[in-house]
Motif scaffolding. Structure first.
Motif, PDB file in Angstrom:
ATOM      1  N   LYS A 227      -1.009   7.769  -8.013  1.00 52.27           N
ATOM      2  CA  LYS A 227      -2.272   8.423  -7.659  1.00 52.27           C
ATOM      3  C   LYS A 227      -2.917   7.667  -6.487  1.00 52.27           C
ATOM      4  N   SER A 228      -2.104   7.445  -5.446  1.00 50.33           N
ATOM      5  CA  SER A 228      -2.497   6.578  -4.347  1.00 50.33           C
ATOM      6  C   SER A 228      -2.064   7.152  -3.007  1.00 50.33           C
ATOM      7  N   TYR A 229      -2.993   7.108  -2.052  1.00 53.81           N
ATOM      8  CA  TYR A 229      -2.652   7.415  -0.668  1.00 53.81           C
ATOM      9  C   TYR A 229      -2.219   6.140   0.033  1.00 53.81           C
ATOM     10  N   LYS A 230      -1.323   6.300   1.014  1.00 54.48           N
ATOM     11  CA  LYS A 230      -0.949   5.210   1.919  1.00 54.48           C
ATOM     12  C   LYS A 230      -1.005   5.789   3.323  1.00 54.48           C
ATOM     13  N   LEU A 231      -1.853   5.196   4.155  1.00 57.14           N
ATOM     14  CA  LEU A 231      -2.056   5.660   5.524  1.00 57.14           C
ATOM     15  C   LEU A 231      -1.666   4.537   6.474  1.00 57.14           C
TER      16      LEU A 231
END
Length: 129
Positions: A42-46
């Motif tokens: 449940k994590s974004y990585k940008l």
């Protein structure tokens, strides 16, 4: 050359992904290299770049632990960005609603610098080259 070549990237965990993404991309001008959502975490990585160089990984996690973020707190002190003209960058940031501290002079180099914070209070520095 020694064992280490250079710093590869800096990882930042934010508390509000959309606010931090807007700050780093639209206000500071980082370019998006890649953006993924990791469902299992449940994590974004940008992945973000400055002047074509990969620099920052911006992460979101549910309920990240808090830590002190003042420049004089133990641990990572701050993230510094080199600029050509600190006053013009301050004006640009202030126009975007980002508050900056008064300009200081480095007592050893004579260079001008100041601090501001990201949406989570991470201390960021502008250091005139």
């Amino acid at each position: 050359m020694g064992m280490l070549n250079r710093i590869h990237h800096i990882a930042i965990i934010c508390t509000n992904y959309s606010v931090s993404k807007d700050f780093y991309v639209n206000k500071l001008g980082f370019k998006i290299l890649a953006e993924v959502y990791r469902e299992e975490r449940k994590s974004y990585k940008l992945d973000l770049a400055i002047n074509g160089v990969y620099q920052i990984e911006l992460f979101s996690f549910e309920n990240p632990a808090q830590r002190p973020s003042r420049p004089e707190a133990a641990g990572l002190r701050h993230l510094a960005f080199e600029v050509d003209d600190v006053e013009s960058v301050i004006e640009e940031l202030n126009a975007k609603g980002i508050e900056t501290e008064p300009i200081r002079i480095d007592e050893f180099t004579g260079k001008r610098f100041t601090f501001f914070t990201d949406p989570d209070g991470l201390p960021l520095e502008l250091y005139q080259s």
